[in-house]
Structures are given as C-alpha cells and as structure tokens.
Design a protein around this motif. Structure first.
Motif, PDB file in Angstrom:
ATOM      1  N   THR A   1       0.828  -1.205   0.000  1.00 54.40           N
ATOM      2  CA  THR A   1       0.000   0.000   0.000  1.00 54.40           C
ATOM      3  C   THR A   1       0.863   1.255   0.000  1.00 54.40           C
ATOM      4  OG1 THR A   1      -1.793  -1.148   1.155  1.00 54.40           O
ATOM      5  CG2 THR A   1      -1.768   1.258   1.275  1.00 54.40           C
TER       6      THR A   1
ATOM      7  N   ILE B   1       2.934   1.624  -3.481  1.00 55.63           N
ATOM      8  CA  ILE B   1       2.120   2.100  -4.610  1.00 55.63           C
ATOM      9  C   ILE B   1       1.702   3.550  -4.408  1.00 55.63           C
ATOM     10  CG2 ILE B   1      -0.042   1.758  -5.853  1.00 55.63           C
ATOM     11  CD1 ILE B   1       0.186  -1.211  -5.250  1.00 55.63           C
ATOM     12  N   SER B   2       1.263   3.896  -3.210  1.00 53.68           N
ATOM     13  CA  SER B   2       0.779   5.260  -2.976  1.00 53.68           C
ATOM     14  C   SER B   2       1.910   6.275  -3.017  1.00 53.68           C
ATOM     15  CB  SER B   2       0.046   5.329  -1.630  1.00 53.68           C
ATOM     16  OG  SER B   2       0.904   4.924  -0.572  1.00 53.68           O
TER      17      SER B   2
ATOM     18  N   MET C   1       2.093   0.223 -10.563  1.00 54.60           N
ATOM     19  CA  MET C   1       2.560   1.545 -10.141  1.00 54.60           C
ATOM     20  C   MET C   1       2.537   2.539 -11.298  1.00 54.60           C
ATOM     21  SD  MET C   1       5.620   0.859  -7.367  1.00 54.60           S
ATOM     22  CE  MET C   1       6.644  -0.133  -8.468  1.00 54.60           C
TER      23      MET C   1
ATOM     24  N   VAL D   1      -1.203   3.471 -11.908  1.00 50.31           N
ATOM     25  CA  VAL D   1      -1.708   4.359 -10.864  1.00 50.31           C
ATOM     26  C   VAL D   1      -1.120   5.754 -11.019  1.00 50.31           C
ATOM     27  CG1 VAL D   1      -1.660   4.799  -8.378  1.00 50.31           C
ATOM     28  CG2 VAL D   1      -2.221   2.520  -9.224  1.00 50.31           C
TER      29      VAL D   1
ATOM     30  N   THR E   1      -5.649   2.702  -3.694  1.00 49.49           N
ATOM     31  CA  THR E   1      -4.711   1.577  -3.797  1.00 49.49           C
ATOM     32  C   THR E   1      -5.367   0.257  -3.405  1.00 49.49           C
ATOM     33  OG1 THR E   1      -3.910   2.058  -1.547  1.00 49.49           O
ATOM     34  CG2 THR E   1      -2.684   3.010  -3.389  1.00 49.49           C
ATOM     35  N   THR E   2      -6.508   0.313  -2.720  1.00 47.61           N
ATOM     36  CA  THR E   2      -7.200  -0.925  -2.364  1.00 47.61           C
ATOM     37  C   THR E   2      -7.708  -1.666  -3.598  1.00 47.61           C
ATOM     38  OG1 THR E   2      -9.241   0.339  -2.058  1.00 47.61           O
ATOM     39  CG2 THR E   2      -7.882  -0.031  -0.122  1.00 47.61           C
TER      40      THR E   2
ATOM     41  N   VAL F   1      -6.049  -2.511  -6.145  1.00 42.69           N
ATOM     42  CA  VAL F   1      -5.037  -3.373  -6.761  1.00 42.69           C
ATOM     43  C   VAL F   1      -5.272  -4.834  -6.430  1.00 42.69           C
ATOM     44  CG1 VAL F   1      -3.335  -1.509  -6.751  1.00 42.69           C
ATOM     45  CG2 VAL F   1      -3.408  -3.111  -4.837  1.00 42.69           C
TER      46      VAL F   1
ATOM     47  N   ASP G   1      -2.559  -6.225  -1.186  1.00 45.76           N
ATOM     48  CA  ASP G   1      -2.475  -5.034  -0.355  1.00 45.76           C
ATOM     49  C   ASP G   1      -2.997  -5.359   1.047  1.00 45.76           C
ATOM     50  OD1 ASP G   1      -5.196  -5.304  -1.059  1.00 45.76           O
ATOM     51  OD2 ASP G   1      -5.530  -3.183  -0.631  1.00 45.76           O
TER      52      ASP G   1
END
Length: 388
Positions: free
Chosen positions: A181, A184-185, A254, A257, A322-323, A325, A332
C-alpha cells in the motif's frame, strides 16, 4: 480717531487643542472551543439541532465503541479466546487476531529474516518526508530532491535486492500488506505531481501537437475508472509487448496508478494556473524571464499555493484507491486481512469485522494526517501573505 477698547467678552481666546483619544481596540475573538460551544446553543433551533445531532451520534457510535473496546477481547492465542465472549452474548472485536497476524498485515509474505530491509526503507521514507515538510528544517530543498530522485532507487534496491546489490532477491509476489500500500501510494504521489505539472502546462501550450496530446491523454485517463487502467496495465499490456519483454506486475500497477493520478492532478494545477491574474504573466515577461524561468519562479509557486486543498485531496484519493489493486492480484492490506480471516485457527464471526476495523483505522490516521498538514500549510501561507 479714538480706539474703542474691546470688551473682555468679545476678546478672542486661544482655541484649546483637541483631546487625545486612545483608539479603541478591536474586539478580541472568543476562544475557539468556547465560541463553538456557544454557537451550538445560541438559538432554540440550534439547541434542538445540537441535541438531535448528539442523539444520532450516540445511536451510531455506541455500538461501534462497545464492539471495538468495551466487549472486545484483548488477549489470546487462537479463535478460542475470541469465542469466549459469545457464550455470554457479548460479542466484541478479536484484537489477538490483529496482534498475532500483524507481521503478515504489514509485510505480506516478505521473508522474516529480511524484514529489516523494508523497515530501513520505511525509516528513510519517514525521515525524508519529515525533513521535506517541516518548515524549519534545514536543507528542505535537498531533502525534497532526495525524496524524489535517489530515495526511490535506494528503496527499490533494499526491497527487491537486485543481483548487483549483494542482497537476497525478494520477488514482488512476496510483498504484501501495508508495504505494498505504501509503495504504490508513495510512488503514485511522487510521480503524479511533476507529471501533472507538465500535462497542465502542455494543455495550455500554444504548440498544437503538445496541446492536443496533453488534452487527449488527460481526457482519456479521466474518462475511465482506475480499475480499467489497472486491468489494462496488468492484463492487456503484455499483448502489446514483444515476446519475453514483460515488466514486473507491481511495476505495471505503479505505472498505471501514477498515470491515472497525473491526469487528475493536471486538472487541479490547471485550475490554479487559470486563477492567477494576467498581470503576473505580464510582470514576469517585463522582467525578461524566459518561459520556463517564468513558470518555475513566478507562476507555478503561486498556482500550486492556490490549489493546495485540491492537490492534497488528489493524494488522499490516490492513497485510498490503492485498495483496488487486489482485483489484479496484488496483495495489499485488505487482501492480507481477507486471506487471514479464512485461517481456521482464527475463523470466528467477528474476525473479518475486526480486520476491517483495523484497516479503517490505518487509512483514517494516514488520510487525516495529510488533511491536517494541508490545513496547517494553508494557514502558514495565508499568514505569510498577510505580512508581506
């Protein structure tokens, strides 16, 4: 000629100077909490609405407080401890499930002997963020540059362990939980801001090709849901690549996003650019500044300041998104909770609810911290603007 004496009554007397008056001080504002409490009951209607709001809050929060704290189980080694309260009818959260599985929630299947590497990467990330965001920190510019350029490279070497590093390689399919999490964020946040600036400038460019390409990219990305972008990156992208060329699944996510967030960021920044008066551009041009010098020294600092709430809102939305994914097979935090709740050693009626409550607390703390920092930054910039 005889002069008639002037009577004392008609004699002119010196005019007295006006009295010095002390200027009245402006009314001092009442303390914030006291002013707020007075406003809640300032009129009968406000008092009635306050009582109604408190009743609704109590009706909604009381069961949550009872479940999370009052009737919760705080110690145990397996599902038996969490089922103990069921016999008495007091079913609460099973916090031993969280404490016993916290390693999996944070790292996924990352090897336990190698977890010092993500710990070190997270510590470096926290130090960089603190140095870049703290107003009084020395060398803030260097810290921000380090966070954008060398930090991602160092973190990837630490987490993945490529062959030249001498570290044990840990493939991304073993990463999971909070680690994924955050990766990615943070990558999405770091990449979306500069990309969004370039796209916003491209959309306002006078060069037809640059402007058209920017508009097409922004509108296409904003016109499809993030889920479609993730499917495109993880399922359809391999169909367009040569045989044997296939980026890592996490890298593909990534990239997807980051591009999706950059399109939304571009529109936020474009709003800030349009809000600036034309005189700012004319003043910069009168000083003889070139286009890029004008943008990075005069225009963009003001435009970004105007749209701080929109930028932070984009960051918060990206962090929560991101949830999604998990749909493309990335583990995640929510996925690790869902998988752990199916473990027979912890299967109880409250296990899933406890896991999702833990996830909700994690996301709330992170998002609330970002929003509070945004509000503090706005107040600091407003105070600096009023003094100038």
């Amino acid at each position: 000629m005889t002069m008639t004496p002037t009577s004392p009554a008609c004699a002119s007397t010196p005019r007295s100077a006006p009295a010095q008056t002390t200027p009245a001080r402006p009314p001092q504002p009442t303390a914030g909490l006291l002013r707020g409490l007075r406003g809640l009951v300032s009129t009968p209607v406000n008092a009635l609405l306050t009582v109604l709001a408190l009743a609704i809050a109590w009706f909604l929060l009381r069961p949550a407080i009872e479940f999370l704290f009052i009737n919760a189980v705080w110690s145990g080694h397996d599902r038996a401890a969490c089922l103990a309260g069921e016999a008495s009818g007091e079913t609460g959260a099973c916090w031993p499930f969280i404490t016993r599985r916290i390693g999996y929630f944070v790292y996924g299947q990352y090897p336990e002997a190698q977890r010092w590497r993500p710990n070190l990467a997270m510590a470096l990330c926290a130090l960089n963020i603190a140095a870049a965001l703290w107003p009084r920190a020395p060398y803030r510019g260097a810290a921000l540059f380090a966070f954008v350029v060398p930090f991602p490279i160092i973190s990837w070497i630490l987490l993945y362990g490529p062959g030249f590093s001498g570290l044990v390689t840990v493939p991304t399919n073993l990463w999971g939980g909070v680690l994924v999490t955050l990766v990615i964020s943070i990558v999405g946040i770091v990449a979306s801001l500069p990309l969004g600036v370039l796209l916003a400038l491209g959309r306002r460019s006078r060069m037809p090709f640059v402007r058209a390409a920017s508009i097409v990219f922004i509108e296409v990305m904003r016109g499809v849901p993030l889920l479609a972008v993730l499917f495109m990156a993880n399922r359809m992208l391999p169909l367009f690549l040569p045989p044997g060329v296939l980026p890592d699944p996490l890298v593909r996510v990534m990239v997807g996003v980051s591009l999706f967030a950059a399109a939304g960021m571009a529109e936020v920044i474009r709003g800030g650019l349009q809000a600036l008066p034309k005189g700012q551009y004319e003043a910069a041009a009168a000083l003889g500044l070139g286009y890029w010098q004008m943008m990075f020294t005069v225009i963009l600092p003001q435009a970004l300041t105007l749209v701080i709430p929109g930028i932070v809102n984009t960051f918060i939305s990206l962090f929560k998104d991101t949830t999604l994914v998990t749909i493309v097979g990335i583990f995640d935090l929510l996925t690790t909770i869902d998988v752990s709740s199916r473990d027979p050693a912890w299967a109880t009626p409250v296990t899933v609810s406890t896991g999702y409550a833990f996830a909700a607390m994690f996301y709330f703390i992170c998002c609330y911290a970002m929003s509070r920092y945004s509000a503090a930054m706005e107040r600091r910039l407003a105070a600096a603007g009023s003094r100038s």
